[in-house]
Motif scaffolding. Structure first.
Motif, PDB file in Angstrom:
ATOM      1  N   GLU A   1       0.812  -1.231   0.000  1.00  0.00           N
ATOM      2  CA  GLU A   1       0.000   0.000   0.000  1.00  0.00           C
ATOM      3  C   GLU A   1       0.841   1.275   0.000  1.00  0.00           C
ATOM      4  O   GLU A   1       0.334   2.353  -0.314  1.00  0.00           O
ATOM      5  CB  GLU A   1      -0.964   0.007   1.187  1.00  0.00           C
ATOM      6  N   ASP A   2       2.139   1.155   0.339  1.00  0.00           N
ATOM      7  CA  ASP A   2       3.006   2.340   0.299  1.00  0.00           C
ATOM      8  C   ASP A   2       4.002   2.264  -0.859  1.00  0.00           C
ATOM      9  O   ASP A   2       5.106   2.817  -0.776  1.00  0.00           O
ATOM     10  CB  ASP A   2       3.748   2.521   1.629  1.00  0.00           C
ATOM     11  N   ASP A   3       3.623   1.593  -1.931  1.00  0.00           N
ATOM     12  CA  ASP A   3       4.519   1.448  -3.075  1.00  0.00           C
ATOM     13  C   ASP A   3       4.947   2.834  -3.589  1.00  0.00           C
ATOM     14  O   ASP A   3       4.109   3.688  -3.890  1.00  0.00           O
ATOM     15  CB  ASP A   3       3.830   0.674  -4.195  1.00  0.00           C
ATOM     16  N   ALA A   4       6.258   3.023  -3.701  1.00  0.00           N
ATOM     17  CA  ALA A   4       6.796   4.342  -4.064  1.00  0.00           C
ATOM     18  C   ALA A   4       6.430   4.736  -5.488  1.00  0.00           C
ATOM     19  O   ALA A   4       6.276   5.923  -5.798  1.00  0.00           O
ATOM     20  CB  ALA A   4       8.319   4.345  -3.888  1.00  0.00           C
ATOM     21  N   ARG A   5       6.291   3.744  -6.363  1.00  0.00           N
ATOM     22  CA  ARG A   5       5.964   4.057  -7.753  1.00  0.00           C
ATOM     23  C   ARG A   5       4.529   4.558  -7.884  1.00  0.00           C
ATOM     24  O   ARG A   5       4.243   5.445  -8.693  1.00  0.00           O
ATOM     25  CB  ARG A   5       6.214   2.822  -8.630  1.00  0.00           C
ATOM     26  N   VAL A   6       3.623   4.027  -7.072  1.00  0.00           N
ATOM     27  CA  VAL A   6       2.238   4.509  -7.093  1.00  0.00           C
ATOM     28  C   VAL A   6       2.177   5.943  -6.574  1.00  0.00           C
ATOM     29  O   VAL A   6       1.473   6.792  -7.133  1.00  0.00           O
ATOM     30  CB  VAL A   6       1.315   3.579  -6.270  1.00  0.00           C
ATOM     31  N   THR A   7       2.956   6.227  -5.518  1.00  0.00           N
ATOM     32  CA  THR A   7       3.040   7.605  -5.017  1.00  0.00           C
ATOM     33  C   THR A   7       3.535   8.543  -6.107  1.00  0.00           C
ATOM     34  O   THR A   7       2.983   9.632  -6.315  1.00  0.00           O
ATOM     35  CB  THR A   7       3.983   7.678  -3.788  1.00  0.00           C
ATOM     36  N   PHE A   8       4.582   8.131  -6.826  1.00  0.00           N
ATOM     37  CA  PHE A   8       5.152   8.954  -7.890  1.00  0.00           C
ATOM     38  C   PHE A   8       4.141   9.174  -9.019  1.00  0.00           C
ATOM     39  O   PHE A   8       3.972  10.306  -9.496  1.00  0.00           O
ATOM     40  CB  PHE A   8       6.419   8.289  -8.434  1.00  0.00           C
ATOM     41  N   ILE A   9       3.464   8.111  -9.432  1.00  0.00           N
ATOM     42  CA  ILE A   9       2.441   8.241 -10.483  1.00  0.00           C
ATOM     43  C   ILE A   9       1.369   9.232 -10.049  1.00  0.00           C
ATOM     44  O   ILE A   9       0.972  10.117 -10.814  1.00  0.00           O
ATOM     45  CB  ILE A   9       1.810   6.865 -10.799  1.00  0.00           C
ATOM     46  N   HIS A  10       0.919   9.096  -8.804  1.00  0.00           N
ATOM     47  CA  HIS A  10      -0.126   9.982  -8.285  1.00  0.00           C
ATOM     48  C   HIS A  10       0.336  11.446  -8.304  1.00  0.00           C
ATOM     49  O   HIS A  10      -0.416  12.348  -8.686  1.00  0.00           O
ATOM     50  CB  HIS A  10      -0.517   9.541  -6.870  1.00  0.00           C
ATOM     51  N   GLN A  11       1.594  11.669  -7.913  1.00  0.00           N
ATOM     52  CA  GLN A  11       2.145  13.032  -7.913  1.00  0.00           C
ATOM     53  C   GLN A  11       2.191  13.607  -9.334  1.00  0.00           C
ATOM     54  O   GLN A  11       1.870  14.779  -9.549  1.00  0.00           O
ATOM     55  CB  GLN A  11       3.560  13.026  -7.321  1.00  0.00           C
ATOM     56  N   GLN A  12       2.590  12.767 -10.284  1.00  0.00           N
ATOM     57  CA  GLN A  12       2.684  13.243 -11.678  1.00  0.00           C
ATOM     58  C   GLN A  12       1.299  13.503 -12.266  1.00  0.00           C
ATOM     59  O   GLN A  12       1.105  14.459 -13.020  1.00  0.00           O
ATOM     60  CB  GLN A  12       3.447  12.217 -12.533  1.00  0.00           C
ATOM     61  N   LEU A  13       0.343  12.655 -11.907  1.00  0.00           N
ATOM     62  CA  LEU A  13      -1.027  12.875 -12.380  1.00  0.00           C
ATOM     63  C   LEU A  13      -1.592  14.183 -11.827  1.00  0.00           C
ATOM     64  O   LEU A  13      -2.320  14.899 -12.520  1.00  0.00           O
ATOM     65  CB  LEU A  13      -1.928  11.703 -11.974  1.00  0.00           C
ATOM     66  N   ALA A  14      -1.241  14.502 -10.586  1.00  0.00           N
ATOM     67  CA  ALA A  14      -1.691  15.770  -9.992  1.00  0.00           C
ATOM     68  C   ALA A  14      -1.133  16.952 -10.785  1.00  0.00           C
ATOM     69  O   ALA A  14      -1.828  17.956 -11.010  1.00  0.00           O
ATOM     70  CB  ALA A  14      -1.262  15.853  -8.527  1.00  0.00           C
ATOM     71  N   LYS A  15       0.141  16.826 -11.240  1.00  0.00           N
ATOM     72  CA  LYS A  15       0.738  17.895 -12.054  1.00  0.00           C
ATOM     73  C   LYS A  15       0.005  18.030 -13.389  1.00  0.00           C
ATOM     74  O   LYS A  15      -0.282  19.133 -13.851  1.00  0.00           O
ATOM     75  CB  LYS A  15       2.225  17.600 -12.302  1.00  0.00           C
ATOM     76  N   VAL A  16      -0.266  16.882 -14.017  1.00  0.00           N
ATOM     77  CA  VAL A  16      -1.005  16.894 -15.286  1.00  0.00           C
ATOM     78  C   VAL A  16      -2.380  17.535 -15.083  1.00  0.00           C
ATOM     79  O   VAL A  16      -2.825  18.351 -15.890  1.00  0.00           O
ATOM     80  CB  VAL A  16      -1.137  15.457 -15.856  1.00  0.00           C
ATOM     81  N   ASN A  17      -3.036  17.169 -13.994  1.00  0.00           N
ATOM     82  CA  ASN A  17      -4.368  17.716 -13.704  1.00  0.00           C
ATOM     83  C   ASN A  17      -4.310  19.241 -13.549  1.00  0.00           C
ATOM     84  O   ASN A  17      -5.167  19.970 -14.068  1.00  0.00           O
ATOM     85  CB  ASN A  17      -4.925  17.064 -12.438  1.00  0.00           C
ATOM     86  N   ASP A  18      -3.280  19.730 -12.846  1.00  0.00           N
ATOM     87  CA  ASP A  18      -3.124  21.179 -12.674  1.00  0.00           C
ATOM     88  C   ASP A  18      -2.909  21.875 -14.019  1.00  0.00           C
ATOM     89  O   ASP A  18      -3.437  22.973 -14.249  1.00  0.00           O
ATOM     90  CB  ASP A  18      -1.947  21.480 -11.738  1.00  0.00           C
ATOM     91  N   GLN A  19      -2.137  21.225 -14.898  1.00  0.00           N
ATOM     92  CA  GLN A  19      -1.893  21.812 -16.225  1.00  0.00           C
ATOM     93  C   GLN A  19      -3.188  21.842 -17.053  1.00  0.00           C
ATOM     94  O   GLN A  19      -3.464  22.815 -17.767  1.00  0.00           O
ATOM     95  CB  GLN A  19      -0.817  21.019 -16.960  1.00  0.00           C
ATOM     96  N   LEU A  20      -3.975  20.782 -16.937  1.00  0.00           N
ATOM     97  CA  LEU A  20      -5.237  20.725 -17.688  1.00  0.00           C
ATOM     98  C   LEU A  20      -6.224  21.789 -17.206  1.00  0.00           C
ATOM     99  O   LEU A  20      -7.002  22.330 -17.991  1.00  0.00           O
ATOM    100  CB  LEU A  20      -5.858  19.327 -17.569  1.00  0.00           C
TER     101      LEU A  20
END
Length: 427
Positions: free
Chosen positions: A46-65
């Protein structure tokens, strides 16, 4: 009114995103989508670092959109279920996405393509994560290369600057104007990892060839997780390289070499590329495997590498070769065990490269070190960490009476490996 959907996967950026650009140029409003795939997530902590990273990048994409009056639709489930639901909710003209060459991804995309065709929806895929894909760098007879150097030479001979041209989204993009609620990590069943993906640094690549084998110098670019998840464009990276940075370019070509090996020979996922090694009788001692995983082998560079991996999700490339060779040769543990452990831990885990490099270390792969090449973990220290700076960082007890004795004798283990391999080949 009909819309198009762009499906983000391994391309978590707006800049120079081939599939996204094609969708935006098609004229219909574009809804941007990401699916957290349950069939992948269920295997992860549940604390997989890659999922955290994906989530962070998606948040950036969402902000850009949001700057374009749109937002990212994030779903969780199996892709076929999510798409069946979306096709009921929206009148779609086409689905746009970028190609993924791994066996699971190809099966998944085949299902979505069939589902789309049944509904009269086009399914369009684009080359994005590579410069050259599986059928663009072939031998003169049309067959795939299975040795790196001739593949690299052909790759370089056909490459032109046009292959790495970049393009941004149109000045007036036609994004679907709706604000979707962006989920938290907890909403998708995960929590923030303490391990972080580092920013990449390409500012000192001219020295890369000279210092890349010395783990204490920390001269790696940290680019690989960003390439893995597509937070950067491979075209943008390669277009910025100079001839003096050929060593670094070669590493990027290795990445594409292993991708096309996996595409043409998907059997490598769970079989030796060279079947003549199928007779090797691996010892597969679970207690010894645990010691290797925890960095408690009594060999400084092996232990430092494994402790670095467990603590950070990174491991220096030279050290990866040493720890992999130790597992396969000194302990005679099947490379598939090591490959699976790296898959759990590496931030830059990519099936093609991980598989290719493990089979290289084991001697079973397409372009492998010969089986009788066994890394000496002591001379590797002499060559690449003479002052023990790297080792001491991760194994502070190294060189003291608190450090454990080697779990196997190098000379005896080497001979045992040579005998076992020879018997396996002759059987």
């Amino acid at each position: 009114m009909k819309i198009n959907i762009f499906w983000f996967r391994r391309d978590l950026r707006l800049f120079d995103n081939k599939g996204l650009n094609a969708a935006l140029e098609a004229g219909k409003p574009v809804l941007c989508l990401f699916i957290f795939d349950d069939s992948i997530l269920k295997e992860l902590p549940e604390d997989d670092a890659r999922v955290t990273f994906i989530h962070q990048q998606l948040a950036k994409v969402n902000d850009q959109l949001k700057k374009h009056g749109s937002s990212l639709l994030v779903k969780k489930g199996t892709p076929s279920d999510v798409w069946a639901e979306l096709m009921e909710e929206h009148e779609l003209e086409a689905i746009y996405t970028n190609k993924d060459y791994e066996p699971y991804a190809r099966r998944r995309d085949g299902k979505i393509r069939d589902l789309a065709e049944d509904k009269g929806v086009e399914f369009k895929r684009f080359k994005d994560q590579v410069i050259f894909e599986e059928k663009e760098v072939l031998k003169d007879d049309g067959n795939p290369y299975t040795v790196y150097t001739p593949y690299k030479n052909k790759w370089l001979s056909i490459y032109t600057k046009k292959d790495s041209e970049v393009s941004d989204i149109p000045k007036k993009p036609s994004f679907f104007e709706k604000e979707f609620e962006f989920p938290s990590l907890e909403d998708i069943g995960f929590k923030k990892s303490e391990i972080e993906v580092k920013d990449y640094d390409l500012s000192d690549l001219e020295k890369y060839g000279a210092v890349r084998n010395f783990p204490a110098k920390d001269a790696t670019s940290y680019l690989s997780p960003h390439l893995r998840f597509g937070t950067v464009s491979i075209r943008n990276i390669i277009s910025g390289l100079f001839k003096s940075e050929q060593k670094f370019m070669n590493e990027l070509i290795w990445r594409e070499f292993f991708m096309q090996i996996l595409y043409h020979f998907p059997i490598v996922v769970d079989h030796n590329f060279r079947s003549k090694y199928d007779g090797i009788q691996w010892r597969n001692n679970e207690e010894e495997f645990e010691k290797w995983k925890k960095g408690k082998t009594g060999y400084g560079m092996v232990d430092a590498g494994m402790r670095e991996l467990n603590a950070t999700g990174y491991m220096h490339n030279r050290v990866r070769m040493v720890v992999a060779s130790f597992l396969c040769k000194h302990l005679l543990i099947d490379w598939k065990w090591g490959e699976a452990y790296f898959a759990q831990k590496l931030l830059d885990y990519e099936l093609s490269s991980n598989n290719g490099n493990w089979q290289w270390a084991a001697g079973t792969g397409c372009d492998a070190a010969p089986y009788f090449r066994v890394f000496n973990p002591m001379t590797q220290i002499e060559k690449f960490d003479k002052k023990h700076e790297y080792i001491k960082k991760w194994v502070p007890e190294f060189g003291t009476d608190k450090y454990i004795d080697p779990m196997v004798d190098h000379k005896e283990a080497r001979q045992r490996a040579l005998d076992t391999y020879k018997e396996g080949i002759d059987s």
